[in-house]
Each structure stands twice: as C-alpha cells, then as structure tokens.
Design an enzyme around this catalytic site. Structure first.
Site, mmCIF file in Angstrom:
data_model
loop_
_atom_site.group_PDB
_atom_site.id
_atom_site.type_symbol
_atom_site.label_atom_id
_atom_site.label_comp_id
_atom_site.label_asym_id
_atom_site.label_seq_id
_atom_site.Cartn_x
_atom_site.Cartn_y
_atom_site.Cartn_z
ATOM 1 N N SER A 1 47.661 96.288 -24.288
ATOM 2 C CA SER A 1 47.169 94.938 -24.004
ATOM 3 C C SER A 1 45.839 94.902 -23.284
ATOM 4 O O SER A 1 45.069 93.963 -23.454
ATOM 5 C CB SER A 1 48.215 94.172 -23.195
ATOM 6 N N HIS B 1 50.932 92.711 -29.198
ATOM 7 C CA HIS B 1 49.562 92.429 -29.653
ATOM 8 C C HIS B 1 49.288 92.933 -31.065
ATOM 9 O O HIS B 1 48.171 92.805 -31.559
ATOM 10 C CB HIS B 1 48.550 93.038 -28.673
ATOM 11 N N LYS C 1 51.797 85.074 -28.800
ATOM 12 C CA LYS C 1 50.382 85.447 -28.925
ATOM 13 C C LYS C 1 49.889 85.036 -30.320
ATOM 14 O O LYS C 1 49.552 83.890 -30.514
ATOM 15 C CB LYS C 1 50.222 86.930 -28.595
HETATM 16 C C1 PLP Z 1 52.200 94.421 -24.309
HETATM 17 C C2 PLP Z 1 52.912 93.179 -23.872
HETATM 18 N N1 PLP Z 1 54.250 93.152 -23.933
HETATM 19 C C3 PLP Z 1 54.939 92.061 -23.567
HETATM 20 C C4 PLP Z 1 54.300 90.937 -23.118
HETATM 21 C C5 PLP Z 1 55.125 89.770 -22.691
HETATM 22 O O1 PLP Z 1 55.167 88.821 -23.693
HETATM 23 P P1 PLP Z 1 55.332 87.286 -23.321
HETATM 24 O O2 PLP Z 1 53.995 86.795 -22.898
HETATM 25 O O3 PLP Z 1 55.849 86.658 -24.571
HETATM 26 O O4 PLP Z 1 56.312 87.203 -22.207
HETATM 27 C C6 PLP Z 1 52.910 90.912 -23.057
HETATM 28 C C7 PLP Z 1 52.138 89.722 -22.652
HETATM 29 O O5 PLP Z 1 52.131 89.185 -21.653
HETATM 30 C C8 PLP Z 1 52.201 92.061 -23.432
HETATM 31 O O6 PLP Z 1 50.863 92.100 -23.343
#
Ligand code: PLP
Length: 381
Positions: A176, A204, A235
């Site tokens: 991320s 992502h 996302k």
């Molecule tokens: C790699 C990654 N996994 C999980 C999440 C969590 O997802 P969510 O925003 O739907 O809670 C995020 C984002 O915040 C992320 O960047």
C-alpha cells in the site's frame, strides 16, 4: 495524570502529529476543501467508482427497499438476499468455491488470521505488510516471523528453521505504501515446499490488476496457487467492505470463528447493492485499467527523469521517498498552496527516514493533471 499531554508532545516533537483534511465534495480527481478546489493524488478510488452515476442510482432504489441500517450481525438478523448474491458473485469473480464479506478489509484481515491461527501456528509475514495483517497475527497468538520485504531467501531461511505444526505465509499483493507487487510465484513455490498455507491481501490489486480486474493472482497467472485471498471493496470498488475468498471449508470455518465477522453489525444492505453494481463495472473496465496503468507509467517515468527517488513498479501507487517527516510536511503544505493535495506518509506508517509522498492515480486524472503535478513538484523539491 499527564500521560496524554506528554505522549502527544512526543508525537509533535517527532513531526508525527496527525490531522484530518475534510472534503466538501465527492471523492473525485478534483475536490473541494474549505471552499477551494484541489487536484488530489492520494485516493484509493482508482477507477473513480465511488462517485459513479450507476452505483448512485442503484443505491437510491436500495434505500427505498431496505432502509438504511442492517439491524443485526450477519449471523443474526443482519444478512439480506443481497449479501448472499454478492458473496456468490464475488466467489465467481475470484474463481473460488466461496467468498465471505466483512464490514471492512481491516476486519477481514484481523478476523481471518485470528480465526485460522493460534499458538500451534507460525506466521511468516512480509516486513511491510499492512497493519491489519500485523494486528491479526498478534491477536492470533501465533509465532510471528517477519521476513525482509519481498526477500525470498529470507523467507526460505525462516521457513527452513521453523518447527511449528502449522504454517501460514501472508503477503500484500500490492504494497500500500510502496506500490510494488509481491513475488507471489516464488512465494507459492516455497509454500508448497514447506507445506504452508498461502494468504494474500489484495486490497490494492483487486480491480486494478489482472483480466477483468481479478487482481494480483490473475495478473501473475497464479490461479489455484493461493489458498486464502482477502481484499477490500473500499478502494477500486469505490464502496465499503472486505472479503475473503477460497475453498468452501476454509470460508465456512472463518464464518464460524472470525470474531470481527460475528460480533459486529453488518454494513447497510444498500452497500451490497452498490458493490454488486460496482462489480459489474469493475469486470468491464479493462480499457480503463489499461489507461490507468499507462498514466502510472508516464508519471513514474517523468518523475524519475527529474531524479526523484521513485519506488519502481507498475501500479497506480507511486511513492516518492523524501526522507524526514519535516520534509514530508513541508512538501505537502507547499503543494496544498499550489492547489494540489498529496497525502504525505510518515512513520510509524512507514519506516523511519523513509517519509514519502504517496501519489496515487485515478482513471479520470488527465495527462494535463499529471503534468501540473510534475511541474509543481519540480519547483518545490
Ligand atoms: C493493504 C491493505 N490491506 C487492508 C486494508 C484495509 O482495508 P479497508 O480500508 O477496507 O479496511 C488496507 C487499506 O486501508 C490496505 O491498504
């Protein structure tokens, strides 16, 4: 007690104090903040679906039919026909036997890992995996083994030294804060060799990579080689939620054991309706994806030509490493003065002295928008 004051002071001294920026318009390539228009380069709304007309219309109908709140947790009164349809469609989309939807991607990671693993397990996790994976591991009580970022040799060494009965390897598909992709093929070979389960968090990657936006596993041609696929609907899908997809037994087990699934009121049913529409749009967005990746390549190339420290990759997350938190703040604020909003990322989200601008692109950014960013960054840096 002075605890909070003292701790806050330490955070401020380290230039790590965090504050929110409040948008007064929909999440789009241009947004309103304090009545002024800004170009944003930091959204995860990669396909610009959070402001999509078809999704908005579907939600209007859904709110008339289902109301807003869901009224219960998924295992009591909070499951609707649209939850079932969404889980069936997601499983088809991911090419797995089953899928289960959580309220967020965060809750999916925490819930899945802590449901499956306990003290009998060792978990091998990339050093820069997302915080929700880390929290899931800590909560599970399993032995926590961190390998160097994308370092297959280090992972192999840790696996070969391990004597636990059960093993799980977990990695982000697309990282991320760096925007690079995990070497999933090599990892899957190690998983096979050491009889470990393999889990990917494709928050992502899904919607952005692979045919029909199926994600990193499809992009790398590794269908059937990854046991547990977690992702987010928040996302590229432009909605809210997370999912786990895989074999029916695994998904059913998680449904019975994941506390973040069991002990939380489910998302409003209208969200499932929105995701169902979004899924159709994601599947049919190959042209949009191609265009997004081309724009990402253009921006990376141009920034590198200006000698910025850009992390290599192909995804629309383009990290420009600038170093200290002070410098991150300086650049972020200077860009804001120029009408550009790029979130600066500082420790502890990223390792010390690797503060960065996390630029991310949406499919409707124009080349003109990118050129403005390149020019202004050049002036400021
Ligand atoms: C790699 C990654 N996994 C999980 C999440 C969590 O997802 P969510 O925003 O739907 O809670 C995020 C984002 O915040 C992320 O960047």
């Amino acid at each position: 007690m002075n605890f909070f004051k003292e701790e806050l002071e330490k955070i401020k001294q380290a230039d790590q104090d965090r504050n929110m920026t409040y948008l007064e318009s929909a999440q789009d390539s241009k947004v309103l903040i304090d009545g002024k228009e800004y170009l944003i380069f930091g959204s995860n709304n990669y396909l610009n679906l959070s402001n999509n007309r078809e999704i908005i219309e579907s939600v209007k109908d859904a709110v008339d039919k289902y109301g807003y709140g869901s009224g219960g947790s998924r295992l009591t009164t909070g499951s609707y026909d649209v939850n079932r349809r969404l889980e069936e469609d997601l499983a088809k989309f991911k090419g797995t036997e089953k899928a289960l939807v959580f309220n967020t991607g965060y809750m999916a990671n925490v819930g899945v890992i802590s449901a499956i693993c306990d003290r009998k397990w060792s978990i091998f996790s990339d050093r820069i995996n997302h915080g929700s994976i880390v929290d899931g591991i800590v909560l599970s009580g399993a032995k926590f083994k961190r390998y160097k970022h994308n370092d297959i040799e280090d992972l192999k060494k840790l696996l070969s030294e391990d004597e636990s009965k059960y093993k799980l390897i977990v990695t982000d598909g697309v990282f991320s804060m760096d925007g690079d992709i995990a070497p999933l093929e090599e990892i899957s070979l190690l998983a096979k060799e050491y009889e470990a389960l393999l889990m990917i968090d494709d928050a992502h990657g899904v919607g952005v990579l692979g045919e029909n936006g199926k994600g990193t596993v499809s992009h790398l041609g590794l269908e059937g080689k990854v046991d547990i696929q977690v992702g987010t609907l928040s996302k590229a899908f432009g909605c809210i939620g997370g999912y786990v997809a895989g074999d029916a037994d695994m998904v059913d087990y998680v449904k019975n054991r994941a506390k973040s699934f069991i002990f939380a009121t489910s998302n409003p049913p209208l969200n499932s309706v929105a995701v169902l529409k979004s899924l159709e749009l994601v599947k049919n967005a190959d042209e949009k994806r191609k265009d997004l990746l081309e724009k990402s390549a253009y921006l990376r190339r141009k920034l590198k030509e200006k000698n910025f420290d850009v992390i290599d990759g192909i995804t629309p997350i383009i990290a420009v490493v600038v170093g200290s938190s002070k410098e991150v703040l300086r650049i972020q604020n200077s860009l804001l003065e120029e009408g550009i909003y790029v979130p600066g990322i500082r420790p502890p989200t990223v390792p010390r002295n690797t503060g960065r601008l996390r630029i991310s692109l949406m499919s409707n950014h124009t080349y003109g928008d990118l050129d403005i960013l390149i020019k202004k960054l050049g002036e400021i840096l």
